[in-house]
Structure formats: C-alpha cells, structure tokens
Design an enzyme around this catalytic site. Structure first.
Site, PDB file in Angstrom:
ATOM      1  N   LYS A  69       9.563  -3.367   3.092  1.00 24.73           N
ATOM      2  CA  LYS A  69       8.697  -4.513   3.377  1.00 24.73           C
ATOM      3  C   LYS A  69       9.186  -5.358   4.696  1.00 24.73           C
ATOM      4  CE  LYS A  69       7.655  -8.850   0.653  1.00 24.73           C
ATOM      5  NZ  LYS A  69       8.025  -9.669  -0.528  1.00 24.73           N
ATOM      6  N   SER A 144       4.195 -10.805  -3.355  1.00 21.74           N
ATOM      7  CA  SER A 144       4.127 -10.588  -2.017  1.00 21.74           C
ATOM      8  C   SER A 144       4.224  -9.065  -1.414  1.00 21.74           C
ATOM      9  CB  SER A 144       4.732 -11.474  -1.389  1.00 21.74           C
ATOM     10  OG  SER A 144       6.349 -11.284  -1.594  1.00 21.74           O
ATOM     11  N   SER A 168       7.370 -10.887  -6.964  1.00 20.00           N
ATOM     12  CA  SER A 168       6.940 -10.213  -5.835  1.00 20.00           C
ATOM     13  C   SER A 168       7.154  -8.862  -5.956  1.00 20.00           C
ATOM     14  CB  SER A 168       7.438 -10.981  -4.612  1.00 20.00           C
ATOM     15  OG  SER A 168       6.724 -12.044  -4.126  1.00 20.00           O
TER      16      SER A 168
END
Lengths: 484, 483, 94
Positions: A69, A144, A168
């Site tokens: 990420k 996210s 997330s």
C-alpha cells in the site's frame, strides 16, 4: 495455470525446489499488471526491474513479490499516500515490515492505490484516480486499501500488505473476495507506516486464502524497538494453528450486528456461515455488544483528531509539495503553509483535518475528544466481557456488497457508515479477519468477519481456515479472472 | 510620573526556564545530542519528523528529569504521560511538539534563593520534559530563512515558577541559584550562550495590596541573566508608566532588544494560540515507582545553599569564602578534603580562593580536574606557614605543581627554593637594597613606614623570593631605625 | 450548532485558507457529522476513564546510545529548496 494465479504457499514450494526462478515469477506478475491493470488501476507505481535480493535470505520466500500500500515507506521508492502533498517523496528508510519482507528475500512489486492518507472506504479519494473492483469494474473495491485488495483479487499480486484504521483491510477484502487480516494493535510494527490515526492503525496482510494470511502475518509480526506501542510477545507459528478443528469452541454472534441496514443477501450468507460453523462442532452463543451503535461516532472523533495532528507535518517546508499564493495574504511563511495545504490535500482529507482540529480545539475538547475516548473505554469493555464468555466472535464484514463508483462520494456520512461493522476492532484493539462467505445474486463477493481477543490471532485464523476449507468459496474466488 | 506613584505598584514576575540535557543521544531517537555541528548532520528520519517515523523515549532523559524535579523539591507524578502540543513553525518538523500537559514529571516544588542576605523560597509550579525544536537562521539579503534540525529532539526540561518573584533583582537571584543547583546535578552545561539554558519571563504590575494579577507581558529573546534583569526592569517600568497614565495594557509577547535596551511587541498577526494538547498516542504511559524515586533522591548531591551554610558552620568560614567554594561542588569537595589535613579552614580557603583559582584560571583548567592532591596542597601550605618557603615562592611552587603534577618538596629541592632565614646571608641583600633606594630609606627614617613594604619587596625581588620577608623587615628596621 | 465563522477559525488553526464555497460546503458536511456524533451525549460517561492506549503497555524506553545519523546530503535530499545543507523557507519575520 499461470504463475501469477497461484497462492504464495503454492509458489514457495516451487521457489524452494528451484522449479521456478524468482525472476520468472516477478516478470510473470509484471506482465499481468501491464496487461490487466489499466481498467483496474490497483497500482500507482510498479517496479519493472527485478530488484536485488538479500543474499542471507532463506530460500523459501526468495523472490516472492509483495504489493505494498502506498502509505508504507519503501526506501528510495516514491511513497505518497496517494496525496498530491507527498508527490515526489522518496523515504530514505524502509518501514520495519519492509525490512522483514526483505530479510525473507521478498521483493516489493510496487505501491498500490488507496484513499488519500487512508481516508475513505472506496479508494475513490486518491489523487491518482479510483481503483475499480475486479468483480465489477463499475463498482468500488472498498477502501482504503482498495488497491491492495483489487491487486490480489485480479491476480496482479500474489499477496499484498495494507493498513487498517477502521476497516481499511477487511472491508476491501470483503468487497474483492479475498482474505484481509487486521492484527491486534501492537502485533505488527507501525514504524514506517505513514500515520493516519496512531492509536488505531495496524498493518496487515491481504491474501488469496487464509493459509497465506497466516504465513504473511508470521513474517510481519513481532516486537520492534522502533515502535513504543509494539507488543513484546513471541510470535507463534500461525500456520500450525490452522489444522486444528473447531469442535467445542464457543463462537459469539452479536445481535447488534444483525440489524436494519444489513443487506438481506449479506445476512443470509453470514447466517449460513454461522450454521456451517455450528455444523462443524462449534457452539454458537448469542451475545450483546451494547455500545456498538456508538462505534462510528467514537471512531470519527478519535481518528480525525489524531489525523489532524499527524498531518500537520505536511507544511511544504521539507519534502513533497510546496505552493505559495500569487498574492501575499498574511506572512510569507503562513501563506506558504496554507497554500501548500489548500492545494495539496483533497476534499475528504480537508474534511477530516477540520473535524479533528475541531474536536481538539479549546472549548470543544471535553465534549468531543475526551468523550470519544471515554466511549472508547465502554466499547473496549464490551469486548473484554464478551471474550470472558466466547473464544471468537463472527459477524459480517460490511453491511453491503461493493457499491457503485460515485454512489456515496457526495454523502460523507453515508460513506462513514459503511465502516459500521469493522471499526470495533480498531477501537478495542482486537484482531479481526475477513474472508469470503458467498456471493450476491449479482455475483459480488460477501465477507465474513471473525475476531478473537487481543493477541489470539491463532484462534481467529484457526476458525477462518477451518471454515474456508469446509465452505470451499476459495474455489470460486481463486478462479482465474482473465477478462477485465 | 512621580516616585510616589512608582512605589504604589508591585511587580509580579514568573519565569520559565528551559534546560537542555547533556545526554549522549536525543530524547526520541539515537542521533548524537551535540552542539555546533554543520546543519542537519545530527538528524535522522525520526527527528526530521519524516512520515511514518515514531518516537521512543530515552531512559536517561527521564531519569535526568526526575533528578531535576527532585532537586526542585517537586512532587513526582507516579504516572507520567506525554502530550502533543500542536502548532506550526518551520523549525518544528512534525507540526507538534512532544511535551507534557496534565501529568508533568513534577509539580509544586520550590527553589531556595539568597536574596540580599535573607533566604527565600520561589515556588516551582511545574517541571516537565519535552523535545527541543530546530533552529532558524535568517538570511535577510535573500529573503529566506535557513532551517537546521540538529537541535530538534534535544531533551528539554521546562521549569515554571509561580508568580512569586517581586523584582528584577530577585529574578536574577533566582536564576543564579537555579543555575547553580542545576550545575550540581551534572545534567546540563547550563550555558546560556549555547542555549542550553534559556529563560522567558512573564511580568505584570499591580497596585500594592491588589491580589489579582495585572495584564502580563511575556518577554522572549533573553540571552543572559543580565538581559533578564534589564528587560524586566524596563518592562515593569513601562507597565507602571502606562498604568499611571491610565492607559490600557495588552497581554502580548515582547522581544528584548539587546542593543536598544527596550522590549518590542512581536506585532504578530497570529491569532491566539490554541495548542490542542492531547495524549501522544505514539508513546505509552510511564510509571515512576517510589523505589526509583528514592534511588534517584539518594543520588542527589548536597544542595548548594545547604553546603554554603554547612561550610560556614563546620569550618568557621566567612560567607564570602564559602560563597566562592560552593560555586563549584568539586572545589568545595577539594576544600573539605584539605580541611581533613590542616586547619583552620580559613587558611586553606585563602589558598584555594586566591592562588589556586587564579592559577587554574591562567592555565585554563577547571576545578573538576585539579592535578594536585589535597595532601600535596596542604603540604605546600604547611611549608609556607612554617617558613620553609616564602608566600611568594609558595605561589610559584603551586603553579609548577599544577603544571607538572610534582610535589612541593620535589620542586623545592630541584629549584633550590628553600627560604633564606639566615640573618648574615640576608644582611648583604638588605644593605644593597637600602643603598640603591636611598629615598625610600630616608622616608622610613623620617617615620613614614609605608615605604617599608617597598624595600621588603625589592629585597624579595633581589633574592628571587627566597628571603623570609618577616626577617627582611626586621633587618631593614634595625638598620634604619636602630642602627 | 456550528457556524461558518467557527469553521473559518478551525481552518485557520489547521493552516488552511479555504475559499468561501469550500467553507460553506464544509460547514454543511461537518454539521451533519457533528449531529450524528451528538448521539454520544446519550451516554453517561462521567465515571468512565478515557482510553488513549488500547494496550496496557507502559515504560517503553530506549537506552541512551548514539546511532549513526543520516549524512547531511541524505537529510536534505528530499528538500524542496536548500542552501548549504539547510532547508530554506520564505523568510520568517519575528
């Protein structure tokens, strides 16, 4: 079968025996990303060149790529949290988890898309544009960590790491039909994870199946002297916990998670999963977590307050973006701070900074921030009490399946409420995992969430693995999806 | 403005002192805690506040803070936590300072000061630990400011008094006493020039008898104790003048201008500060056990003022002498070791506070490493007392002892410095001096005894200090007055 | 409950200078969120201890040991503007 379609545990055998080379695997994935990522947009940056591997690394994972990420620092690799304000920022250091992956010989495939600073539940708040759900490109992948989840679901990554502050990792895993695990707070070092809310953030794996999640967690976990909030506990061999059956285990089902607003298809799939668990010998116990309805409100106070402070460092002084207004307004330095932040942050980021600044500001602190911290105690107490009675708790990961791109962008509160089932784990610190438990009529994946008490990831993984193997949804979710 | 108006106001001062600790490394990272390096050479991702980095507390910094708080007679909080103080400034790389808000290391302490000749307690409101910020250097020509983060993360203790101070002189006395106390603890250089000790002052005035505080000014940019005193005098006067004239005061921060000797408003466009303190989530809480407190308490040195009183009483010293000794705990220790060998203390003190300090100063040595043992030092004093060498030669010997580390005896033997007390040998020198200084000799014969010292001095010079000055004096008098 | 004025003050505290349209939109959004958050007022929290840390960890230290710093070149490699090893910013007038 293409190499990129395999799980990590299938690949480690081939890497170990020398049946395939690390370079071959890497390039197989790179090709897949090039061919496939256009419409998905899981990656915001990927390394074409096969990176070097530490000589000392054991053979097992040598060369196995990991998608990371965009809020986890990789030395020398642009790391931006998908924010304009961090464009061009190349950290001069590796996050602790990246060091751990490297010491196993693993390589970073690239940075995956996310909501700016992890503020969102749909990966639409990215300065690079949204990621699309590989199961239906008109839908969001969740967020996210939507890029990481979509990359794994689209076979553009063998496995990935994400971060989870309010769901997330788990919510995008559920939306994308993959496995996402949020470890106990303190289980995995946060050093090098660009902070959203320091008391809630955790890094965790997003994988194709539970076995891979257990394996990757084992690599990521452990005490880090660079992180004061990292738990100093030995890391168990998670893989060895998977094989035990679940007979006699007490599994709690909290009534507060099966209410209006839970999509009927999701309810049906989760209830079916609970029945299966019962059939496998677990004792199902109805429990109550009375403060559930306060989770979202509490979370948005605490998370935004911490975020408003964590994001204060983006001021244009040292790195990333700097802007000055065309006409002077206040002093030169204040003008630079303000213009940089005005232009560098996206809409949702500004909203959260504003909310957080508000709840910490003088006159509002007691009614907002302090009250939020107190309710957090009540929520945590709910779980402490529940785990005196049960070994694990199951519930849906998300009240709905993946929603349409743009569906909630104009209603921040509706977006916040999509985290309604995942926030508890961050507020109370307990570990939780999401894994596939079926599909909607439209063919969208549904996620089952299993959580256990703090630092008992073994229990959670054991139940998840036993369920996964029995239910067999992985046969569907792991199917090659070539046409995207 | 008449002096009568002046006297009807009372000055109220509170001081905030920032003290940098001399730990090896910084408070939250392993960078060297050093002063005077090229910009940004003692920095790392943590103290640069790079995204993703986290603080970990330096244990020694906490121990030092507890030590200071105990020396300030503070109550130590058994539960300590850190908080974020949020504000924007280019020298603050995270946009917040890690500090302490509601659970500081210590609170409710005091510092005892000697103001004039009476002891007084200045109460310490709180003492807390925090991180220092970086440094800005302004380049007016190019309209830029240069930012150096070397200082960022230096452990810093803030010591805040109650508004107990009633004059600029008292503020000066407090700072002097506090600095001495802190120097005893060995936790800081306490060097205002290097910024390891810094002071901000809050001052207000109010009509005598009024119990509420007046509108205060916070004064910054105070770079010496003298500046503190001057600035406070200036500012208190400014307040009096305004109040006497019935003009309003605004609460504000003012900068001391050292050249103009005035305070000036910062005229900042900043709105009122709202630091939005909240508990630092990246650091866990800390507990300080009673046992740990006791251990640190036991390690505290004797307080300077206690030492001051004890030295006077135990060794019958004058306040002046004891006052010099306590300026440096090592010096006082040296004195006490000497006093075991020789008495009275006054005699030793004369040698320490005179020749020894002078010589250390000339040779740029500190009391911390006096290269002469108390035994050797007292042996030298004894030799002078017994007349084996003259006082003057004694000073020379001391100089050599400090330079070489040799004993007095060895130097005397090597240089042939034994004092000449033999009348016959000295008479020849005395005769020569009288012949060469007939005017002075005449004066003595006329009863002006002031000239005697001069002739003794000339004789000492002639004998290179080896003559016994008392015998020389007797000889001169005998020749001129009775001869 | 929340005015545009308050929002402006908060924005300024957070070092943002938002155009009027953004302020209006934010006032509207925050109002909705704060109304939602107001549900916490239903709970009596007077006797509840606040939770800042979810783990019962305490006393986590590092020893006072020096570890190598970045070099000056590494420290300022990401600088937006620099001069002689220092980051530079528009002049700060005191």
């Amino acid at each position: 079968m293409n190499l990129y379609e395999l799980t990590a545990h299938a690949l480690t055998d081939k890497l170990h025996s020398g049946q395939i080379s690390a370079e071959t695997l890497y390039h197989s994935l790179n090709q897949r990303i090039k061919d496939n990522d256009g419409p998905v947009h899981a990656y915001v940056l990927f390394q074409e060149e096969f990176p070097g591997i530490q000589d000392s690394a054991p053979k097992k994972f040598r060369g196995l790529p990991v998608a990371v990420k965009d809020n986890i620092c990789v030395k020398g690799m642009e790391t931006t949290c998908c924010s304009r304000i961090l464009k061009g920022f190349k950290p001069p250091y590796d996050a602790t988890v990246i060091g751990k992956l490297r010491s196993q010989g693993m390589v970073v495939q690239g940075h995956t898309n996310m909501d700016e600073f992890a503020f969102g539940s749909s990966t639409e708040n990215s300065c690079y544009g949204p990621t699309h759900n590989p199961w239906d490109l008109t839908r969001v992948p969740g967020g996210s960590s939507g890029g990481s989840a979509a990359a794994v679901a689209a076979h553009e990554a063998i496995w990935a790491i994400g971060s989870d502050t309010g769901g997330s990792i788990r919510q995008p895993a559920a939306f994308c039909g993959v496995v996402g695990l949020k470890p106990t707070y303190g289980r995995v070092s946060r050093y090098g994870l660009i902070a959203f809310a320091s008391s809630l953030d955790q890094i965790g794996p997003i994988t194709k199946d539970v076995q891979d999640a257990a394996c990757l967690l084992g690599i990521l976990a452990g005490h880090d002297p660079m992180d004061s909030t990292s738990g100093d506990l030995p890391v168990p061999d998670y893989a060895s916990a998977l094989g035990k059956d679940i007979k006699g285990l007490k599994i709690g089902v909290p009534k507060e998670y099966f209410i209006d607003g839970l999509a009927p298809e999701v309810r049906a799939a989760v209830e079916e999963a609970i029945n299966l668990l019962k059939g496998m010998g677990a004792t199902i116990v109805d429990i109550s977590l009375p403060h559930t309805e306060y989770c979202v409100a509490t979370y948005y106070i605490i998370a935004t307050a911490e975020a408003s402070s964590n994001l204060a460092r983006y001021d244009g002084v040292r790195y990333g973006l700097r802007r000055t207004p065309p006409q002077p307004r206040k002093s030169a330095i204040v003008d630079m701070f303000e213009e940089t932040r005005d232009q560098g942050f996206g809409e949702e980021t500004k909203r959260r900074i504003m909310l957080g600044t508000f709840s910490l500001s003088s006159g509002y602190y007691d009614a907002f921030y302090l009250r939020g911290q107190k309710v957090r105690t009540l929520i945590k107490n709910d779980f402490d009490r529940a785990f005196e009675e049960v070994d694990a708790i199951v519930m849906p990961t998300s009240p709905t399946t993946a929603f349409k791109i743009g569906e909630k962008t104009n209603d921040p509160l509706a977006m916040y409420l999509s985290d309604i089932y995942t926030i508890f784990a961050n507020l109370s610190g307990v570990p939780a995992i999401s894994l596939p438990c079926g599909f909607s009529k439209e063919g969208l994946p549904i996620g089952l969430q299993v959580c256990a008490k703090a630092f008992d990831e073994e229990m959670m993984l054991r139940i998840a693995y036993q369920y996964e193997q029995k239910a067999g949804w992985y046969k569907e979710t792991l199917k090659p999806r070539t046409k995207l | 403005m008449t002096s009568a108006t002046q006297q009807s106001y009372e000055t109220v001062i509170g001081l905030e002192v920032h003290l940098q600790f001399n730990t090896e490394s910084k408070i939250f990272c392993g960078c060297a805690n050093q002063f005077g390096h090229p910009p940004n050479t003692n920095t790392c991702p943590v103290c640069l506040g790079l995204p993703g980095t986290l603080p970990v507390l330096n244990k020694t910094a906490l121990d030092y803070a507890i030590k200071v708080a105990l020396a300030l007679h503070c109550q130590i909080n058994s539960h300590i936590k850190f908080d974020r103080k949020n504000y924007y400034y280019p020298d603050l790389p995270k946009g917040y300072q890690i500090s302490q808000y509601d659970y500081p290391i210590g609170h409710n302490g005091y510092v005892e000061i000697l103001s004039g000749d009476h002891l007084q307690k200045i109460r310490v409101h709180r003492a807390h630990l925090e991180e220092d910020a970086g440094k800005l250097i302004h380049d007016a020509k190019n309209k830029v400011s240069l930012v150096d983060y070397n200082r960022t993360g230096t452990p810093l203790m803030e010591i805040v008094t109650e508004p107990d101070i009633r004059s600029a002189q008292e503020a000066y006395d407090y700072l002097t006493a506090l600095k001495l106390l802190l120097q005893y603890l060995n936790v800081s250089d306490c060097d205002m020039e290097k910024g390891s000790l810094r002071c901000d002052a809050n001052v207000s005035v109010r009509p005598l008898g009024e119990t509420r505080l007046g509108t205060k000014s916070e004064i910054k940019n105070l770079n010496s104790f003298r500046a503190v005193k001057a600035a406070l005098d200036y500012e208190a006067n400014r307040h009096r003048t305004l109040l006497s004239a019935g003009q309003p005061l605004v609460q504000e921060t003012r900068l001391w201008d050292e050249h103009e000797e005035v305070t000036q408003s910062m005229r900042s466009k900043e709105q009122a500060h709202d630091y939005r303190y909240f508990p630092e989530p990246d650091l866990v809480p800390f507990t300080v056990s009673d046992k740990n407190i006791e251990l640190i308490r036991e390690s505290l040195p004797e307080e300077p003022l206690k030492k001051f009183e004890r030295l006077q009483a135990a060794y019958d010293l004058a306040a002046y002498d004891a006052g010099i000794l306590i300026q440096n705990p090592e010096l006082a220790d040296f004195f006490e070791a000497c006093a075991k060998q020789l008495s009275p203390g006054k005699k030793i003190c004369n040698w320490i506070n005179g020749p020894l300090l002078q010589e250390l100063n000339t040779q740029k040595k500190t009391a911390a490493g006096i290269p002469v043992s108390p035994e050797q030092f007292t042996d030298l004093i004894r030799k002078v007392e017994e007349g084996a060498v003259s006082h003057l030669v004694g000073k020379d010997i001391l100089k050599k002892m400090i330079q070489t580390g040799q004993t007095a005896q060895a130097i005397i033997e090597h240089d042939g410095l034994t004092q000449v007390s033999d009348n016959a040998a000295l008479e020849a020198y005395v005769n020569q001096v009288i012949t060469e200084n007939s005017t002075a000799a005449q004066e003595i014969q006329n009863g002006k005894m002031q000239a005697l010292g001069f002739l003794i001095g000339q004789t000492m010079k002639l004998t290179q200090g080896k003559a016994n000055p008392k015998i020389v004096g007797d000889l001169i008098k005998r020749r001129l007055l009775h001869g | 409950m929340i005015t545009k004025n308050t929002i402006q003050t908060i924005a300024s505290l957070a070092r943002m200078n938002l155009p009027d349209a953004e302020l209006t939109a934010l006032t509207h959004d925050l109002e909705a969120i704060l109304n939602y958050i107001a549900k916490l007022e239903k709970l009596d929290t007077s006797a509840v201890t606040p939770t800042s840390h979810v783990l019962p960890l305490q006393n986590v230290f590092r020893e006072d040991r020096v570890v190598p710093s970045l070099t000056q070149a590494e420290a300022v490699q990401m600088a937006i503007t620099q001069k002689d090893g220092a980051f530079t910013v528009p002049q700060v007038i005191e």
